[in-house]
Design an enzyme around this catalytic site. Structure first.
Site, PDB file in Angstrom:
ATOM      1  NE  ARG A  16     -65.626   7.820  -9.859  1.00 52.01           N
ATOM      2  CZ  ARG A  16     -66.577   8.490  -9.128  1.00 52.01           C
ATOM      3  NH1 ARG A  16     -67.781   8.269  -9.322  1.00 52.01           N
ATOM      4  NH2 ARG A  16     -66.257   9.566  -8.292  1.00 52.01           N
ATOM      5  CB  THR A  79     -61.099  17.592   0.765  1.00 54.51           C
ATOM      6  OG1 THR A  79     -61.843  17.185   1.736  1.00 54.51           O
ATOM      7  CG2 THR A  79     -61.690  16.837  -0.727  1.00 54.51           C
TER       8      THR A  79
END
Length: 453
Positions: A16, A79
């Site tokens: 982004r 993660t």
């Protein structure tokens, strides 16, 4: 508290951000955001720092300083997968592992210390740093049990409507008792909306095993702000720069308008200095006490002494000694060294030159590749013609020299101590000490040159 290791998750690209640069290398207050996190970990005394990198790994490693063990995550599978890569290095680490995201540069030393202290005092298997935010959209939600203890963390894509109404969010900063949490790494699965290994699943597994879980709520939710795009980057920049200004003010520096003052994290300013509005101070800059900087000044990687006054000027890689006045509208380029009590006035440019103590360059002059002695005067419109079309040449001006207005010193040339150069001269030969150089044609007046109409 015992031994503490930290794992910083910094492997993602940050799509982004719309950039080919790794997100964690975007700068805030003059440092890459990842460097801010590493610096905080060093400050709180973490024993070992492991940083997980993936996208542009080599560039990230070359850009960040500190006692870091680099861990590569070749595939970005979530993660939990990132922490698993570090687990191979941690082994049977006998202490607490602090896990942080690499895009959260606003976290403070105080909050991390509070988190570690709570974790140790409560004897938790895991302690999560949470925050209550005005808009929790995009964050994982903290689910508490009836007695207020941590029950689970639910990612937004996996949350139901009721859970989405919760305003307490997971910051993605955790403390783990590694002896208990590390053993669970092999049990992480990918049965979720994103098909990734979630780090938060460790919390659920610990809860299922009846291990003790804790929560520490950050006092300021802005500390746990993650940076995902350039809008958030600008928001974080504003917060961090205001912190820097406030810290300086508490240390005895006057910052008249923090909203229009940009000071990098590596800048050092002594007390009783005043920073006026619309000023930017960048890089490894130092400024002595009792100085006045601004308004509308940009200083980059420069060293300024005490009692310096700079207004409406740009300084890059310059050294300015005590009591110097610079500006307005002056430009000190890299290699400029200005001696004590010297004056650099309006529309003066100094490049790769040493200006001696007490010397004045009051206005409309260019001094490049020159050595100017003490207590000399460089008149209005003077230039050192230092470039011959192929290479730079040096001009040397002695002590007590007076260079008249609109003189050109064509390098290489030397003007001796206490010499004079007449206004309008173009000097191409050395001037002996105490001599007067006149290098201009004799004035001739032509009577009645203009015909009558």
């Amino acid at each position: 508290m015992g031994k503490v290791a930290a794992v910083v998750l910094a492997a993602g690209k940050g799509t982004r951000m719309k950039s080919e640069k790794a997100k964690v290398l975007f700068p805030l207050a003059g440092r890459p955001m990842l460097q801010h996190i590493v610096d905080i970990l060093i400050e709180i005394g973490v024993d070992d720092i492991y940083t997980v990198v993936g996208y542009e790994a080599g560039t990230v490693q070359a850009s960040i300083a500190g006692p870091i063990t680099w861990v590569e995550q070749r595939e970005q599978l979530g993660t939990g997968h990132a922490l698993a890569q570090a687990a191979a290095y941690l082994g049977d680490f006998p202490g607490v592992v602090l896990v942080l995201a690499g895009d959260m540069p606003l976290i403070t030393e105080a909050t991390l210390k509070e988190l570690l202290t709570r974790h140790a005092q409560e004897g938790n298997a895991a302690t999560v740093l949470s925050a209550r935010v005005p808009d929790p959209t995009g964050y994982g939600r903290v689910v508490r049990s009836a007695d207020g203890r941590l029950k689970a963390i639910v990612e937004e894509k996996d949350a139901d409507d009721r859970q989405r109404q919760v305003d307490e969010i997971n910051s993605a900063i955790y403390c783990f008792d590694w002896g208990r949490a590390g053993a669970l790494m092999s049990r992480l699965g990918r049965d979720n909306a994103q098909g990734e290994y979630y780090l938060t699943e460790i919390i659920s597994l610990l809860a299922g095993d009846k291990d003790k879980l804790g929560i520490h709520v950050a006092a300021d939710h802005r500390e746990v702000m993650g940076i995902n795009d350039r809008v958030q980057l600008a928001q974080a920049e504003k917060i961090l720069r205001r912190r820097i200004c406030h810290k300086l003010m508490r240390e005895g520096v006057s910052v008249l308008d923090p909203d229009s003052t940009w000071i990098d994290a590596d800048v050092r300013i002594a007390r009783d200095t005043t920073i006026l509005p619309n000023t930017q101070i960048k890089g490894q800059t130092t400024i002595g006490g009792n100085s006045v900087i601004g308004p509308s000044v940009t200083i980059q990687a420069s060293a300024l002494g005490e009692g310096v006054c700079v207004q409406y000027a740009v300084l890059e890689g310059a050294t300015v000694e005590d009591g110097v006045s610079v500006g307005p509208f002056a430009y000190l380029r890299p290699g400029a060294v200005v001696g004590r009590q010297a004056k650099i006035g309006d529309f003066v440019e100094i490049k790769n030159s040493r200006i001696g103590p007490g010397t004045k360059v009051p206005h409309l002059a260019y001094v490049g590749d020159a050595e100017v002695g003490a207590n000399s005067n460089i008149g209005c419109g003077v230039i050192t013609a230092n470039y011959d079309g192929a290479s730079k040449q040096k001009t040397t001006i002695g002590d007590g020299v007076f260079i008249g207005s609109n003189a050109n010193l064509v390098a290489p040339v030397r003007v001796g101590d206490n010499a004079y150069v007449a206004a309008g001269s173009t000097v191409t030969e050395d001037v002996p000490p105490r001599a007067l150089a006149i290098a201009r044609t004799r004035q001739t007046n032509k009577a009645d040159w203009r015909k009558k109409d």
